[in-house]
Scaffold this active site. Structure first.
Site, PDB file in Angstrom:
ATOM      1  N   ASP A  43     -23.080  14.294 -93.152  1.00 36.97           N
ATOM      2  CA  ASP A  43     -21.843  13.676 -92.672  1.00 36.97           C
ATOM      3  C   ASP A  43     -20.741  14.705 -92.507  1.00 36.97           C
ATOM      4  OD1 ASP A  43     -22.513  10.802 -92.568  1.00 36.97           O
ATOM      5  OD2 ASP A  43     -22.864  11.060 -94.710  1.00 36.97           O
ATOM      6  N   ASP A  51     -25.853  19.708 -95.233  1.00 38.54           N
ATOM      7  CA  ASP A  51     -25.222  18.420 -95.462  1.00 38.54           C
ATOM      8  C   ASP A  51     -25.305  17.658 -94.136  1.00 38.54           C
ATOM      9  OD1 ASP A  51     -23.497  16.406 -96.642  1.00 38.54           O
ATOM     10  OD2 ASP A  51     -21.879  17.259 -95.447  1.00 38.54           O
TER      11      ASP A  51
END
Length: 230
Positions: free
Chosen positions: A16, A14
């Site tokens: 953020d 991922d």
């Protein structure tokens, strides 16, 4: 290697709040907009929105805070601030070491982010050389193959299919910070290492194969990956 973990050959990150310290920027911008209307952006609401794609997130955010503007107006206003603040995003602890280590040992690595391509470009401006090491980079908000955001597993399944050659889900290890991301990875049939905000409650960490405070604590050999030599 721990008996609790299965060996993997590919790694999906991922972005953020996991690779980049952008969750802090999102919070800052949302509160700046909320302040104009005397509203508060709570941690509980933020936690529930992590992993949602742009339009869905804006709809739920406007409703959750009680902002007297439309989701479209929120998106337009927030994007002006994104242009200003996203290019300042820094890498989180342990990221560069792990990414360069995996690349050095020819472990395929990918990014699977809920962001669109344009925000992604802004966020990674300071780190273009590092992000060139990821292939593929899947931006859910801009990707026609991904019709549902996390916790739907499609983003991780699409990412696995875009490795060259494509790989089975069980060959992939996912790194996530958000509960919805963990759910998506598990639903995709992948092991998930979670690096959550410390405020994430214990029950929302369930499903992760491993929970760490920072990526600095990760031991690649636990999942059959080459160990750090230093």
């Amino acid at each position: 290697m721990s008996n609790n973990f299965k060996p993997v050959t590919h790694v999906i990150f991922d972005m953020d709040g996991l690779l980049l310290d952008t969750e802090r920027i999102y919070t800052q911008i949302t509160q700046m907009i909320s302040d104009r209307f005397g509203k508060a952006y709570t941690w509980e609401l933020k936690q529930s929105l992590m992993g949602f794609t742009g339009k869905d997130a804006a709809q739920k955010l406007v409703e959750g805070i009680g902002l007297p503007i439309t989701p479209e107006e929120y998106i337009k206003e927030s994007h002006v601030l994104y242009d200003q603040y996203f290019p300042t995003a820094n890498l989180l602890p342990g990221v560069e070491k792990l990414v360069r280590h995996l690349n050095k040992h020819n472990i395929p690595i990918a990014v699977a982010t809920s962001s669109g391509k344009e925000p992604m470009a802004l966020k990674t401006q300071k780190h273009t050389e590092l992000f060139k090491l990821f292939e593929p980079i899947v931006c859910a908000s801009s990707d026609p193959e991904i019709t549902h955001g996390k916790p739907d597993p499609s983003i991780f399944l699409v990412t696995a299919s875009r490795f060259k050659p494509p790989v089975k889900p069980e060959q992939c290890l996912v790194f996530e910070d958000a509960p919805n991301g963990v759910k998506a990875g598990v639903a995709a049939g992948m092991q998930v290492v979670m690096v959550p905000d410390p405020r994430v409650s214990p029950e929302l960490r369930e499903g992760a194969a491993l929970v760490l405070e920072t990526l600095e604590q990760f031991k690649p050999e636990d999942f059959g990956l080459p160990p750090y030599s230093d």
